[in-house]
Motif scaffolding. Structure first.
Motif, mmCIF file in Angstrom:
data_model
loop_
_atom_site.group_PDB
_atom_site.id
_atom_site.type_symbol
_atom_site.label_atom_id
_atom_site.label_comp_id
_atom_site.label_asym_id
_atom_site.label_seq_id
_atom_site.Cartn_x
_atom_site.Cartn_y
_atom_site.Cartn_z
ATOM 1 N N ARG A 72 0.739 -1.365 0.050
ATOM 2 C CA ARG A 72 -0.157 0.103 0.122
ATOM 3 C C ARG A 72 0.804 1.299 0.139
ATOM 4 O O ARG A 72 0.459 2.063 -0.711
ATOM 5 C CB ARG A 72 -0.955 0.154 1.178
ATOM 6 C CG ARG A 72 -1.861 1.345 1.343
ATOM 7 C CD ARG A 72 -2.483 1.044 2.772
ATOM 8 N NE ARG A 72 -3.806 0.037 2.745
ATOM 9 C CZ ARG A 72 -3.704 -1.039 3.247
ATOM 10 N NH1 ARG A 72 -2.907 -1.035 4.404
ATOM 11 N NH2 ARG A 72 -4.570 -1.977 3.359
ATOM 12 N N ALA A 84 1.239 3.926 -2.968
ATOM 13 C CA ALA A 84 0.954 5.761 -2.750
ATOM 14 C C ALA A 84 2.173 6.451 -3.402
ATOM 15 O O ALA A 84 2.214 7.250 -3.967
ATOM 16 C CB ALA A 84 0.604 5.633 -1.604
ATOM 17 N N PHE A 100 -1.644 12.387 -7.466
ATOM 18 C CA PHE A 100 -2.325 12.933 -6.030
ATOM 19 C C PHE A 100 -2.307 14.607 -6.201
ATOM 20 O O PHE A 100 -2.670 15.100 -5.034
ATOM 21 C CB PHE A 100 -1.841 12.407 -4.982
ATOM 22 C CG PHE A 100 -2.172 10.704 -4.601
ATOM 23 C CD1 PHE A 100 -3.582 10.515 -5.106
ATOM 24 C CD2 PHE A 100 -1.464 9.993 -3.998
ATOM 25 C CE1 PHE A 100 -3.815 9.058 -4.861
ATOM 26 C CE2 PHE A 100 -1.632 8.789 -3.846
ATOM 27 C CZ PHE A 100 -2.887 8.006 -4.344
ATOM 28 N N THR A 119 -1.997 7.177 5.409
ATOM 29 C CA THR A 119 -2.932 8.181 4.668
ATOM 30 C C THR A 119 -2.060 9.331 3.987
ATOM 31 O O THR A 119 -1.230 9.835 4.601
ATOM 32 C CB THR A 119 -3.945 8.863 5.465
ATOM 33 O OG1 THR A 119 -4.522 7.791 6.319
ATOM 34 C CG2 THR A 119 -4.686 9.624 4.859
ATOM 35 N N SER A 136 -5.059 8.518 -0.814
ATOM 36 C CA SER A 136 -4.892 7.015 -0.329
ATOM 37 C C SER A 136 -5.143 6.749 1.141
ATOM 38 O O SER A 136 -4.643 7.821 1.865
ATOM 39 C CB SER A 136 -3.617 6.729 -0.740
ATOM 40 O OG SER A 136 -3.201 5.200 -0.437
ATOM 41 N N CYS A 137 -5.870 5.964 1.451
ATOM 42 C CA CYS A 137 -5.972 5.741 2.764
ATOM 43 C C CYS A 137 -6.315 4.456 3.293
ATOM 44 O O CYS A 137 -7.139 3.680 2.698
ATOM 45 C CB CYS A 137 -7.282 6.620 3.317
ATOM 46 S SG CYS A 137 -7.738 6.504 4.974
ATOM 47 N N GLU A 138 -5.576 3.897 4.333
ATOM 48 C CA GLU A 138 -5.511 2.710 4.771
ATOM 49 C C GLU A 138 -7.072 2.226 5.137
ATOM 50 O O GLU A 138 -7.474 1.174 5.069
ATOM 51 C CB GLU A 138 -4.494 2.195 5.772
ATOM 52 C CG GLU A 138 -4.691 0.910 6.354
ATOM 53 C CD GLU A 138 -3.349 0.593 7.226
ATOM 54 O OE1 GLU A 138 -2.254 1.438 7.204
ATOM 55 O OE2 GLU A 138 -3.171 -0.348 8.028
ATOM 56 N N LYS A 157 -9.798 1.245 2.994
ATOM 57 C CA LYS A 157 -8.843 0.793 1.662
ATOM 58 C C LYS A 157 -9.296 1.373 0.538
ATOM 59 O O LYS A 157 -9.670 0.514 -0.392
ATOM 60 C CB LYS A 157 -9.123 -0.715 1.808
ATOM 61 C CG LYS A 157 -8.706 -1.655 3.216
ATOM 62 C CD LYS A 157 -8.601 -2.842 2.749
ATOM 63 C CE LYS A 157 -7.962 -3.611 4.192
ATOM 64 N NZ LYS A 157 -8.001 -2.888 5.719
ATOM 65 N N VAL A 176 -8.279 4.363 -2.533
ATOM 66 C CA VAL A 176 -7.749 5.345 -3.440
ATOM 67 C C VAL A 176 -8.721 6.212 -3.979
ATOM 68 O O VAL A 176 -9.595 5.828 -4.667
ATOM 69 C CB VAL A 176 -6.840 4.663 -4.341
ATOM 70 C CG1 VAL A 176 -6.039 5.697 -5.294
ATOM 71 C CG2 VAL A 176 -5.838 3.847 -3.746
ATOM 72 N N GLU A 221 -9.124 -0.310 -3.358
ATOM 73 C CA GLU A 221 -7.747 -0.391 -3.564
ATOM 74 C C GLU A 221 -7.196 -1.482 -4.569
ATOM 75 O O GLU A 221 -6.084 -1.319 -5.115
ATOM 76 C CB GLU A 221 -7.094 -0.789 -2.149
ATOM 77 C CG GLU A 221 -5.808 -0.203 -1.546
ATOM 78 C CD GLU A 221 -5.614 -0.488 -0.190
ATOM 79 O OE1 GLU A 221 -5.199 0.332 0.569
ATOM 80 O OE2 GLU A 221 -5.961 -1.619 0.123
ATOM 81 N N PHE A 269 -6.287 -0.264 -7.827
ATOM 82 C CA PHE A 269 -5.362 0.582 -8.240
ATOM 83 C C PHE A 269 -3.871 -0.310 -7.987
ATOM 84 O O PHE A 269 -3.047 0.083 -8.753
ATOM 85 C CB PHE A 269 -5.214 1.714 -7.033
ATOM 86 C CG PHE A 269 -6.223 2.825 -7.638
ATOM 87 C CD1 PHE A 269 -5.745 3.733 -8.459
ATOM 88 C CD2 PHE A 269 -7.631 2.720 -7.291
ATOM 89 C CE1 PHE A 269 -6.528 4.700 -8.824
ATOM 90 C CE2 PHE A 269 -8.349 3.623 -7.756
ATOM 91 C CZ PHE A 269 -7.803 4.643 -8.424
#
Lengths: 417, 417
Positions: free
Chosen positions: A137, A141, A150, A280, A288-290, A293, A295, A308, A311
């Protein structure tokens, strides 16, 4: 370029043994000449492992100095307790051995400066084995940030949210050689484990390479989780009535030269539903953020979650693509394997390491600085520029620099020294 | 107890009209005697609404003072822009009218103290209509905290993560009577919208009732999101080249008297995947967390996610159970309906409001205090004790105090004055 390297492996406790077993002993281009630990039972367990795998026997040592005196040794892995990483690393660097240290934190700023000074005097590379920099992950990112997807990056979040009483802090209470983290929790109150979060974020933000960490504020909650856990579960142990200095939650906010902010959370002593690093990245064109999950790119329709995988299919980091092809090796979803390979490739190629001395000490220093801020109710504390100004002109992290050479993952060949 | 109350309704813009339409005009025990706004088109739209619903016509007013002079008026709703909430509320309280103000923030501490002083002089209740205190998730957590299920509470998180350029900040650019938030974003740099997060958390932590907010630290990122959005989308408007003072992300950490910490995040100008208030409660025996939609109690096996529905079934707040039975009314999943009912019930019963003047000003003041902290790189800023020591002995929030009387939701009866 060396085809095979010779190493000394220092520290064979839970983590050291795990990485030896899952990663280093599986790599055909690494000759493990020494195994070193203070405890006989650790040495024996590791020696048995090499024998089981049909590897040549290593010299078993209780004194790492003998390893450093051996001119055949190219590199050392320092997998000991946090407090001994730096003293051993200093000796190893002075001896000219490529030096890898496990994840940990600093106890004072002087030891950070010492590492920088020794590096600048000797040129010996030092690398913290921050495996989370190699998380899929996190690398996704990074790859998307490097491609500008981004937009301008403004803010990142991270956390070490991992409930530790059962799995580490109070594990093996009857064993005299048990994990030392609980001792640190008795003594200190700070962001004691910053690098799992900060390492990957520092890569994303180009820290020490065009950007730098300027200051932080750290605020600590009360400390009640461990004491209550001990009261409930450890009636027959001295821990039953021990006081802990470490707050249950420490929140740290770092401000960067470029105006970006980073929030971090140490969160290990209150029960929680799942492990999270809350990785994040927020930019002007996407995130993007855990958690979630997810994007998200500008133009997509809100709300979106759990996308996710799409992506990964499209923007997986090149290194992760190779890793996925060879199949999972080592622990933690490949992060351990990849971070060890990054170090070993550097030794083989005679280059600096992708996480270098400046990165290592910058990340480690957060513990010390947060300790000072916590004591002053979160007052801002300046973060030293360990590069002494070089951050301005150091090359940005680019894919080629950060990636491993593609051949580095091939461990099937028979390699002679 | 009054069976029906008479109100003046001040402020008929987007939010004011929405609450009038979805909630107040649907309630049979409320007589809307006045509709007040500075803009003719707003007045006419509201008058049309009452006519459509077959309600008696209200007096249309451009001067709220005439409402305050009418002895028949029991209460006023102040649904105007943030900056005028307090000046109107002060006059209304002095006139002895129960006063409800929409969500907003303070511009200086003096206006907060003024509200306290006027309340203490006149005894007129003031309530901020903080609808998020009536969110189902927030009330579930409150109910479980009050039952001790999460153990000792140590930390809470909250956020206002809502991407606003399209839905508010740059909406209706051609309309001279448009939303004013963008003007505040040009001027200020702080936690400008604290109460959606802080209100429910303050309930959970017993703030002003045995506990209090002691200090905060606020740290701001750079401000680039709106400028970039305007560059990309608003070439023909003056906003194209406007500078905004408001950071894209402001992180605030509050420390409480009991040693609890609260993190807050204002996050409205960078694209994001979904709306979130990140409502999180952490205790020594369990947690509740909006991200992950999870409730976790010690003894459950990690990892757990998306299990919230089980807990709604088991521990729904009694008020929410009643609300679910009558079916959704008003906007935002019932929060608007319930917060209006809480105020109206207080007027009918002649009691103080469940969110009172001390709560209102404590929550609003965060904007001012965070502004001061941001300017000092996050230095700690003391939060005034607006109760002047009374927090120590004020009754804790209990179910009965916080809940509405059960009959309050019955809006089907024909009620005469």
């Amino acid at each position: 370029m060396k085809k095979k390297i010779t190493i000394g492996y220092i520290g064979l406790g839970r983590r050291g043994y795990g990485v030896l077993k899952g990663c280093i002993s599986e790599m055909k281009d690494v000759h493990i000449k020494y195994l070193c630990d203070l405890h006989e039972k650790h040495l024996q367990r590791a020696a048995d492992l090499l024998a089981e795998k049909g590897l040549p026997g290593a010299t078993l040592s209780v004194d790492y100095q003998e390893i450093l005196q051996d001119p055949e040794v190219d590199a050392v892995f320092i997998m000991t307790d946090w407090a001994s990483h730096v003293p051993i690393a200093k000796d190893a660097m002075r001896a000219g051995k490529y030096t890898a240290i496990e994840v940990g934190c600093a106890f004072d700023l002087q030891e950070c400066w010492d590492l920088v000074d020794i590096y600048e005097q000797t040129g010996t590379p030092l690398m913290m084995l921050e495996n989370c920099c190699y998380g899929r992950r996190e690398m996704l990112a990074l790859n998307m940030v490097e491609q500008g997807l981004f937009g301008e990056i403004v803010h990142c979040d991270g956390a070490y949210s991992h409930y530790l009483p059962d799995v580490e802090l109070f594990l093996d209470l009857d064993d005299p050689i048990r994990h030392y983290r609980i001792d640190e929790y008795k003594k200190r109150n700070c962001e004691q484990y910053p690098t799992h979060e900060l390492g990957p974020i520092a890569k994303v933000l180009g820290i020490n390479r065009g950007n730098r960490l300027v200051r932080l504020n750290s605020i600590a909650s009360k400390s009640v989780g461990l004491k209550e856990y001990a009261r409930d579960h450890l009636a027959n142990y001295p821990e039953f009535n021990t006081d802990y200095n470490q707050a249950d939650i420490v929140t740290t906010v770092i401000t960067c030269e470029g105006g970006e902010t980073i929030t971090m959370k140490l969160d290990t002593t209150l029960p929680r539903a799942y492990y999270s690093r809350n990785f994040t990245v927020r930019g002007t064109k996407g995130m993007s953020c855990e958690e979630g999950k997810v994007v998200f790119l500008e133009g997509m329709t809100e709300p979106v979650q759990n996308n996710e995988e799409e992506f990964f299919a499209k923007y997986d980091h090149p290194l992760q693509k190779e890793y996925v092809e060879i199949g999972e090796r080592g622990g933690h979803g490949g992060m351990d394997w990849l971070v060890c390979r990054a170090f070993i490739e550097s030794v083989k190629n005679g280059t600096n390491t992708p996480i270098d001395v400046y990165d290592t000490v910058t990340w480690m220093s957060i513990a010390v600085l947060s300790e000072a801020s916590v004591k002053q109710n979160g007052a801002p504390v300046e973060i030293p520029d360990f590069t002494r100004g070089k951050w301005q002109n150091r090359e940005p992290v680019t894919e080629g620099k950060y990636c491993l050479d593609k051949v580095c993952i091939d461990d099937t060949a028979i390699i002679t020294d």
